[in-house]
Design a protein around this motif. Structure first.
Motif, short mmCIF file in Angstrom:
data_model
loop_
_atom_site.label_atom_id
_atom_site.label_comp_id
_atom_site.label_asym_id
_atom_site.label_seq_id
_atom_site.Cartn_x
_atom_site.Cartn_y
_atom_site.Cartn_z
N THR A 200 10.49 2.57 5.10
CA THR A 200 10.77 2.37 3.73
C THR A 200 11.80 1.23 3.60
O THR A 200 12.40 0.51 4.44
N PRO A 201 11.86 0.49 2.19
CA PRO A 201 12.56 -0.53 1.71
C PRO A 201 14.13 0.02 2.29
O PRO A 201 14.94 -0.97 2.66
N ASN A 202 14.45 1.24 2.15
CA ASN A 202 15.86 1.48 2.41
C ASN A 202 16.12 1.34 4.07
O ASN A 202 17.12 0.76 4.38
N GLU A 205 16.56 -2.41 4.68
CA GLU A 205 17.48 -2.98 4.05
C GLU A 205 18.80 -2.59 5.05
O GLU A 205 19.70 -3.40 5.57
N MET A 206 18.80 -1.40 5.54
CA MET A 206 19.94 -1.14 6.66
C MET A 206 19.77 -2.01 7.85
O MET A 206 20.56 -2.72 8.39
N ARG A 208 18.42 -4.97 7.89
CA ARG A 208 18.78 -6.31 7.58
C ARG A 208 20.25 -6.31 7.44
O ARG A 208 20.73 -7.62 8.02
N VAL A 226 5.11 -5.02 3.70
CA VAL A 226 5.55 -4.52 2.59
C VAL A 226 4.70 -4.73 1.29
O VAL A 226 4.32 -4.01 0.65
N ASP A 227 4.60 -6.26 1.32
CA ASP A 227 3.91 -6.64 -0.06
C ASP A 227 2.52 -6.24 0.08
O ASP A 227 1.94 -6.10 -1.14
N TRP A 230 1.96 -2.89 -1.17
CA TRP A 230 2.15 -2.70 -2.38
C TRP A 230 1.02 -3.13 -2.94
O TRP A 230 0.44 -2.41 -4.09
N LEU A 236 5.15 2.04 -1.46
CA LEU A 236 6.24 1.27 -1.47
C LEU A 236 7.02 1.41 0.01
O LEU A 236 7.36 2.52 0.22
N MET A 322 20.19 8.77 3.15
CA MET A 322 19.68 7.47 2.62
C MET A 322 18.59 7.01 3.32
O MET A 322 17.74 5.98 2.65
N ILE A 323 18.09 7.14 4.36
CA ILE A 323 16.88 6.81 4.99
C ILE A 323 16.01 7.90 5.36
O ILE A 323 14.64 7.62 5.64
#
Lengths: 324, 331
Positions: A200-202, A205-206, A208, A226-227, A230, A236, A322-323
């Motif tokens: 997931t984006p979450n 991001e973690m 990253r 990801v893109d 989508w 997502l 969160m993840i």
């Protein structure tokens, strides 16, 4: 304890690369070879990508051997729409060639003879290499201890047609030869379970925020994915199929299995479909088919191993919900 | 029906910017003007940033420059404190996205004059959404308290009951200028003052999934917001260990649009500490132990899902909201 001797037959590929990272950092494995095949991207770039992934985790020692450039019969169609022009998200375009160790099929055959009934094969791409070996010498693959395949779809839509998954669709004839050989101890990990493995984006991001070269690599190669997800299907995040096979080898409780007879369609509109007969009584024809997956367990294993230095942060994010 | 008349008092700031883009896209409001104040950044930056956002939104309204520092410094004739270094809002206060300023939308009238003139013109009608330090409002009260008592409502982002950010007990906007906070809440008998503090705002975390959605599904404005919040996102990881951001200033805007996004509102007495260890703490008497006048409506809980859906609908459009609902289904 003895290490698990492992050959990974692979076509990196974004999710393939993630599988290589997981295998590369896991001390349980003795990585005998990465054998590369044309699939997501043609074999030469796939081999460079394999080398790139292994270098990131400091495993440049692992043998990489190039195999089939083309499917056995069908015209070759790569998956660069999904994986990018370089096969790993159009950020790195790896150029460094792996050392020449001879052909993939030779390397696999030699290793199986040298270590009979000791080697596990994880096949994460089209089955062209394994089928080529079978055509040449039907006996040698019976020397494998276990073969785990990522491919096919049973009760979910395919990703190349409503019924076909890419690896089998790309080289259906190879898949047919493989499953018709009725090897013992074959496990199939189809889209039914890999679809549940959504990075997931979450999570991205973690990762990253970890700000290491490895973290940057994972974030960079998955961005394109990801893109794509989508644009393609309004998902997502990105499905990462291949690491699930490696994780399963490390923790058997991640997948539940059911016996079934796998057959592959090689023509018509259902070309590449994996047809599974769960009622088959002849036990010599049966493979294990993954039925359900503990995706939480998968991600905990995957993330804490690949990013072992950030284990505490990962556990904290899991605790906070969160993840996962 | 005439539109509700809004003044947005702000110190943009990334969360201010998202709040303003949302506010300016809400047709039923007539935004009379934007008043700038020093806070997240110095007054030149916050004025310029407001100007950039007005231009981006293509609205025919103006920004009115306000106080360059806190009440006591302004009154004491002291210069502004330097607040223009890089911080969570980026060097320019908008995460470095590089929008152009429009000098034509920066008024020569001061924020204080503009606020007072507006209230005199529309007594009992003006709602002020205040998302920075309350200095402009306090200076207006000093100049003409009777007029300021004819403000209809103040929607304030600031303070907190059980949490702080600058210190364990103090939130930035209220801590930055405690005197102004006290002056504004002294109007509480005549003016409804709604405090949306950290207790409420931290419930509404826009996580990286939401932000990825905004980038992918919400068009050019979505991409702008995504780009704008990147450093802000890193700051929340660093300081709060969130994989996401809190868009504090957005929430009073959402409250003003639809008060039902608040799921627990407490009418109570609010006082603020001016000095010492707890400087900037607002003490909210939730259980009425002091039996003092109830000068604040304090938001304690938000309906997070409703907030997010309302944001998707107002800042973008109905279609984006529907896509959001299908990507993040609820039971």
């Amino acid at each position: 304890m003895d290490k698990m001797k492992l050959i990974i037959d692979v076509d990196p590929g974004i999710d393939d690369s993630l599988a290589l990272l997981l295998a590369g950092v896991s001390p349980e494995f003795e990585l005998m070879a990465l054998t590369v095949v044309s699939g997501n991207i043609e074999v030469n770039q796939a081999a460079r990508n394999a080398r790139f992934a292994m270098k990131i985790v400091g495993r440049d020692d692992v043998t990489i051997a190039k195999g089939c450039e083309l499917p056995l019969v069908r015209n070759y169609v790569d998956a660069t729409d999904t994986h990018g022009k370089d096969g790993i998200g159009e950020v790195y375009y790896p150029k460094e060639e792996p050392i020449d160790h001879g052909s993939a099929t030779t390397v696999i055959s030699r290793l199986l003879r040298q270590y009979p009934y000791q080697i596990t094969i994880a096949a994460l791409g089209p089955l062209s290499n394994l089928a080529t070996i079978l055509k040449r010498d039907a006996e040698v693959l019976t020397l494998a201890k276990e073969i785990v395949i990522m491919g096919g779809s049973v009760n979910v839509c395919g990703n190349c047609s409503p019924v076909a998954e890419y690896n089998f669709w790309c080289d259906p004839h190879a898949a047919k030869i493989f499953f018709d050989a009725h090897l013992t101890n074959v496990t199939l990990v189809p889209l039914d379970v890999t679809y549940k493995i959504l990075l997931t984006p979450n999570m991205r991001e973690m990762i990253r925020q970890f700000k290491t070269p490895l973290a940057q690599y994972v974030v960079n190669i998955t961005g394109f994915y990801v893109d794509f997800h989508w644009a393609q299907e309004r998902t997502l995040g990105c499905v990462i199929n291949d690491p699930l096979v490696i994780a399963y080898l490390l923790d058997r409780s991640i997948l539940t299995l059911k016996k079934g007879h796998v057959q592959i369609e090689i023509e018509g509109i259902a070309i590449g479909e994996s047809v599974i007969e769960f009622r088959e009584k002849d036990s010599s024809k049966l493979s294990n088919i993954a039925q359900s997956v503990d995706s939480k367990k998968f991600f905990e294993l995957f993330l804490t191993r690949v990013f072992s230095e950030q284990k505490d942060d990962i556990q904290l994010m899991i605790e906070k919900g969160m993840i996962l | 029906m005439s539109k509700r008349k809004i003044i947005f008092d702000t110190d943009p700031g990334i969360d201010d910017a998202v709040a303003l883009l949302t506010l300016l896209n809400y047709e039923p409001f007539e935004v009379l003007g934007i008043t700038s104040v020093a806070g997240n950044k110095g007054i030149t930056h916050t004025t310029d940033n407001a100007s950039k956002l007005i231009k981006y939104s293509q609205k025919d309204i103006k920004v009115y420059q306000g106080a360059h520092s806190s009440y006591l410094r302004v009154k004491g004739g002291l210069p502004a404190e330097g607040r223009d270094g890089g911080n969570v809002h980026g060097v320019d206060g908008l995460g470095g996205v590089g929008l152009p300023v429009d000098p034509n939308n920066i008024s020569s009238i001061s924020a204080i004059d503009f606020i007072l003139d507006s209230v005199r013109t529309y007594p009992g009608e003006i709602e002020i959404i205040s998302v920075g330090p309350m200095t402009n409002l306090a200076l207006a009260i000093d100049q003409d308290e009777a007029t300021m008592r004819k403000v209809k409502k103040v929607w304030s982002m600031g303070g907190g009951v059980f949490r702080g950010n600058v210190t364990p007990v103090a939130e930035f906007n209220y801590w930055f200028d405690t005197v102004s906070v006290e002056k504004v809440y002294s109007l509480g008998n005549d003016v409804d003052i709604v405090m949306v503090g950290l207790d409420a705002t931290h419930q509404c975390i826009f996580d990286a999934n939401d932000l990825a959605f905004i980038r992918l599904a919400a068009g050019e404005k979505g991409e702008l917001i995504y780009a704008m919040v990147q450093d802000y996102l890193s700051a929340y990881w660093k300081f709060n260990k969130y994989i996401g951001i809190v868009i504090h200033d957005l929430l009073p805007v959402l409250m003003a649009i639809d008060p039902t996004v608040c799921s627990r509102l407490v009418h109570s007495n609010l006082r603020i500490v001016h000095e010492g260890l707890t400087k900037g703490q607002c003490i909210v008497d939730l259980v009425d132990s002091w039996k003092l006048n109830k000068n604040a409506y304090v938001v304690m809980d938000m309906d997070v899902r409703k907030c997010k859906e309302l944001f998707m609908e107002v800042c973008f459009n109905q279609k984006v909201k529907e896509t959001y609902q299908s990507v993040f289904p609820t039971l």
